[in-house]
Design a protein around this motif. Structure first.
Motif, mmCIF file in Angstrom:
data_model
loop_
_atom_site.group_PDB
_atom_site.id
_atom_site.type_symbol
_atom_site.label_atom_id
_atom_site.label_comp_id
_atom_site.label_asym_id
_atom_site.label_seq_id
_atom_site.Cartn_x
_atom_site.Cartn_y
_atom_site.Cartn_z
ATOM 1 N N ASP A 1 0.679 -1.237 0.086
ATOM 2 C CA ASP A 1 0.186 -0.135 -0.046
ATOM 3 C C ASP A 1 1.003 1.274 -0.025
ATOM 4 O O ASP A 1 0.587 2.179 -0.728
ATOM 5 C CB ASP A 1 -0.751 -0.090 1.438
ATOM 6 C CG ASP A 1 -2.119 -0.732 1.048
ATOM 7 O OD1 ASP A 1 -2.525 -1.393 -0.226
ATOM 8 O OD2 ASP A 1 -2.749 -1.402 2.110
ATOM 9 N N ALA A 2 2.141 1.179 0.839
ATOM 10 C CA ALA A 2 2.856 2.358 1.125
ATOM 11 C C ALA A 2 3.325 2.791 -0.358
ATOM 12 O O ALA A 2 3.613 3.931 -0.939
ATOM 13 C CB ALA A 2 3.915 2.115 1.946
ATOM 14 N N GLN A 3 3.803 1.575 -1.214
ATOM 15 C CA GLN A 3 4.332 1.873 -2.499
ATOM 16 C C GLN A 3 3.558 2.279 -3.501
ATOM 17 O O GLN A 3 4.080 3.311 -4.207
ATOM 18 C CB GLN A 3 5.229 0.367 -2.987
ATOM 19 C CG GLN A 3 6.240 0.149 -2.518
ATOM 20 C CD GLN A 3 6.711 -1.329 -2.883
ATOM 21 O OE1 GLN A 3 5.825 -2.215 -2.953
ATOM 22 N NE2 GLN A 3 8.161 -1.488 -2.827
ATOM 23 N N ASN A 4 2.025 1.982 -3.372
ATOM 24 C CA ASN A 4 1.203 2.508 -4.492
ATOM 25 C C ASN A 4 0.959 4.109 -4.109
ATOM 26 O O ASN A 4 1.070 4.937 -4.838
ATOM 27 C CB ASN A 4 -0.050 1.841 -4.066
ATOM 28 C CG ASN A 4 -0.031 0.615 -4.621
ATOM 29 O OD1 ASN A 4 0.603 0.158 -5.675
ATOM 30 N ND2 ASN A 4 -0.996 -0.527 -4.437
ATOM 31 N N VAL A 5 1.064 4.482 -2.815
ATOM 32 C CA VAL A 5 0.851 5.729 -2.401
ATOM 33 C C VAL A 5 2.195 6.683 -2.763
ATOM 34 O O VAL A 5 1.877 7.838 -3.301
ATOM 35 C CB VAL A 5 0.940 6.015 -0.547
ATOM 36 C CG1 VAL A 5 1.021 7.436 -0.253
ATOM 37 C CG2 VAL A 5 -0.762 5.456 -0.264
ATOM 38 N N LEU A 6 3.358 5.753 -2.770
ATOM 39 C CA LEU A 6 4.456 6.610 -3.103
ATOM 40 C C LEU A 6 4.478 6.918 -4.748
ATOM 41 O O LEU A 6 5.056 8.037 -5.052
ATOM 42 C CB LEU A 6 5.654 5.708 -2.853
ATOM 43 C CG LEU A 6 7.142 6.312 -3.031
ATOM 44 C CD1 LEU A 6 7.296 7.518 -1.811
ATOM 45 C CD2 LEU A 6 8.328 5.457 -2.608
ATOM 46 N N GLN A 7 3.968 5.866 -5.449
ATOM 47 C CA GLN A 7 3.853 6.212 -6.727
ATOM 48 C C GLN A 7 3.097 7.442 -7.167
ATOM 49 O O GLN A 7 3.414 8.376 -7.878
ATOM 50 C CB GLN A 7 3.353 5.088 -7.575
ATOM 51 C CG GLN A 7 4.084 3.915 -7.700
ATOM 52 C CD GLN A 7 5.245 4.123 -8.551
ATOM 53 O OE1 GLN A 7 6.505 4.364 -8.101
ATOM 54 N NE2 GLN A 7 5.208 4.300 -9.860
ATOM 55 N N GLN A 8 2.042 7.708 -6.324
ATOM 56 C CA GLN A 8 1.210 8.702 -6.518
ATOM 57 C C GLN A 8 1.688 10.014 -6.201
ATOM 58 O O GLN A 8 1.695 11.094 -6.752
ATOM 59 C CB GLN A 8 -0.132 8.661 -5.610
ATOM 60 C CG GLN A 8 -0.976 9.918 -5.429
ATOM 61 C CD GLN A 8 -1.673 10.359 -6.502
ATOM 62 O OE1 GLN A 8 -1.675 9.375 -7.515
ATOM 63 N NE2 GLN A 8 -2.018 11.605 -6.546
ATOM 64 N N LEU A 9 2.790 9.817 -5.096
ATOM 65 C CA LEU A 9 3.505 11.034 -4.465
ATOM 66 C C LEU A 9 4.692 11.717 -5.810
ATOM 67 O O LEU A 9 4.977 12.770 -5.691
ATOM 68 C CB LEU A 9 4.284 10.693 -3.227
ATOM 69 C CG LEU A 9 3.472 10.918 -2.171
ATOM 70 C CD1 LEU A 9 4.376 10.289 -0.850
ATOM 71 C CD2 LEU A 9 3.052 12.345 -1.735
ATOM 72 N N TYR A 10 4.988 10.533 -6.502
ATOM 73 C CA TYR A 10 5.974 11.108 -7.427
ATOM 74 C C TYR A 10 5.324 11.990 -8.489
ATOM 75 O O TYR A 10 5.927 12.828 -9.276
ATOM 76 C CB TYR A 10 6.574 10.062 -8.430
ATOM 77 C CG TYR A 10 7.911 9.261 -7.553
ATOM 78 C CD1 TYR A 10 8.687 9.937 -6.807
ATOM 79 C CD2 TYR A 10 7.499 7.797 -7.009
ATOM 80 C CE1 TYR A 10 9.620 9.344 -6.180
ATOM 81 C CE2 TYR A 10 8.656 7.342 -6.548
ATOM 82 C CZ TYR A 10 9.527 7.905 -5.896
ATOM 83 O OH TYR A 10 10.618 7.279 -5.060
ATOM 84 N N THR A 11 3.912 11.956 -8.948
ATOM 85 C CA THR A 11 3.260 12.546 -9.765
ATOM 86 C C THR A 11 2.861 13.861 -8.895
ATOM 87 O O THR A 11 2.937 14.991 -9.648
ATOM 88 C CB THR A 11 1.978 11.728 -10.123
ATOM 89 O OG1 THR A 11 2.548 10.509 -10.736
ATOM 90 C CG2 THR A 11 1.137 12.483 -10.915
ATOM 91 N N ASN A 12 2.167 13.892 -7.758
ATOM 92 C CA ASN A 12 1.699 14.879 -6.963
ATOM 93 C C ASN A 12 2.350 14.806 -5.422
ATOM 94 O O ASN A 12 1.774 13.757 -4.739
ATOM 95 C CB ASN A 12 0.321 14.981 -6.945
ATOM 96 C CG ASN A 12 -0.321 16.154 -6.418
ATOM 97 O OD1 ASN A 12 0.317 16.909 -5.508
ATOM 98 N ND2 ASN A 12 -1.614 16.521 -6.677
ATOM 99 N N PRO A 13 3.340 15.473 -5.008
ATOM 100 C CA PRO A 13 4.062 15.554 -3.725
ATOM 101 C C PRO A 13 3.302 16.046 -2.485
ATOM 102 O O PRO A 13 3.670 15.995 -1.556
ATOM 103 C CB PRO A 13 5.449 16.261 -4.187
ATOM 104 C CG PRO A 13 4.681 17.433 -5.101
ATOM 105 C CD PRO A 13 3.791 16.808 -6.051
#
Length: 375
Positions: free
Chosen positions: A308-320
């Motif tokens: 789950d954390a990795q999926n959130v991190l992918q989102q953060l690379y697009t919108n921090p």
């Protein structure tokens, strides 16, 4: 280049306007320093373009564009920072909302202009459409968005009488822009593309074809031209940060072309900007790859919640910028689980709380934003 003449001042009664000479002509490049810098700039651009293939550009492109939007707007006096560029309008202080709108328009203008390049050449039509998006709903929306001006403008000074520079009269704008368009698209002209866009930028800023937004459009044209010519596969090189950090030199070198016919100095300054910006771009991409490895190690401490954390991190690379709603949306988990994961990411130092409020807290992926702010 030795015989270069930038144009002449024309008496318009109580002021003089500058009428530049056309640029669509044969150019003889005989300045050894310019040629040397051109070679370096080509190499650095090639490295940047090649390096970009090692990372998922689509994931990070929003950050490049947000940085360009904030830096280009900063030159015009706008004060939005990168973190704020990713917030919703409702989260921006009322006194900063006009600035925020201008930055959002710039982001939209870049995105739309790059898409338009698939069906339009580098042209007046493209330039006007980009300008229209840039000014919509912003402070300049009463200043003829998407249309070349039909009156005189000026740069600096309280009035046209004490202006630092007065561009050409409005009745000649279409001729100048037609000449610029021909020069940009003349495949038989042997002028190297980096020197071409340096000249195009100078000429565009000199003609100042719009009532407002000329600086932002002119800087955006640099990236659009490089993408249109296939020099860059993606819009990842923006010179606004370099121009902002060297603002006085930027304006002085543009003005020196008009007052001293010194095109060589402008070309050297421009190519130095390309070299420095491309190097910073490579450094940023290198930093992203190292950050990804480091984050992978950090998230391994979360055990079963790592996926789950990795999926959130992918989102953060697009919108921090992150809040609990984003985590719920990405993971599909209940509020309690989302809050727990947000606490985990905060405790691990992946994200930092940025609002300082008890409710509606927002968190920022600071180590990622720092790569762009310091790049």
């Amino acid at each position: 280049m030795k015989n270069f003449k930038s144009g002449q001042y024309i008496n318009q009664g109580y002021y003089k306007s500058f009428q530049p000479n056309f640029i669509n002509k044969e150019w003889l490049m005989d300045d050894v320093q310019v040629i040397g810098l051109l070679s370096k700039a080509d190499r650095q651009l090639g490295r940047l373009d090649m390096y970009s293939e090692y990372v998922n550009i689509d994931l990070f492109i929003r950050m490049h564009i947000a940085k360009e939007a904030t830096q280009s707007s900063k030159i015009e006096g706008t004060q939005t920072n990168m973190e704020e560029a990713f917030l919703d309008k409702k989260d921006i202080n009322l006194e900063k909302r006009d600035d925020w709108v201008e930055v959002q328009n710039y982001i939209s203008a870049i995105n739309e202009a790059v898409k338009m390049l698939h069906r339009l050449p580098f042209s007046s039509r493209l330039i006007k459409q980009t300008h229209k998006i840039l000014l919509q709903g912003a402070r300049g929306d009463h200043k003829m968005p998407g249309e070349y001006r039909t009156s005189q403008n000026w740069i600096g000074g309280a009035s046209i009488s004490d202006a630092v520079f007065v561009p050409p009269i409005h009745t000649t704008i279409h001729d100048f822009m037609s000449d610029l368009e021909k020069f940009a698209n003349d495949e038989l002209n042997a002028m190297p593309d980096l020197l071409k866009i340096a000249l195009i930028h100078y000429q565009f800023e000199t003609v100042h074809p719009f009532l407002d937004g000329n600086g932002r459009v002119g800087r955006l044209l640099i990236t659009l031209y490089l993408v249109s010519k296939g020099i860059l596969k993606q819009p990842i090189l923006y010179l606004s940060d370099f121009f902002e950090r060297n603002r006085a030199l930027y304006y002085d070198n543009l003005m020196r072309v008009r007052t001293h016919n010194d095109i060589s100095q402008w070309l050297k300054f421009f190519l130095t900007g390309v070299i420095e910006t491309a190097r910073h771009g490579v450094k940023t991409f290198d930093g992203i790859m190292q950050l990804q490895k480091s984050m992978d190690i950090t998230l391994s401490e979360l055990g079963s919640r790592k996926a789950d954390a990795q999926n959130v991190l992918q989102q953060l690379y697009t919108n921090p910028i992150l809040d609990v709603d984003v985590i719920q949306s990405v993971t599909g988990k209940a509020p309690a689980s989302a809050y727990r994961l947000l606490k985990d990411l905060s405790d691990l130092g992946v994200v930092m709380e940025m609002t300082g409020t008890q409710r509606n807290k927002k968190y920022v992926f600071k180590s990622y934003i720092d790569l762009f702010n310091n790049g």
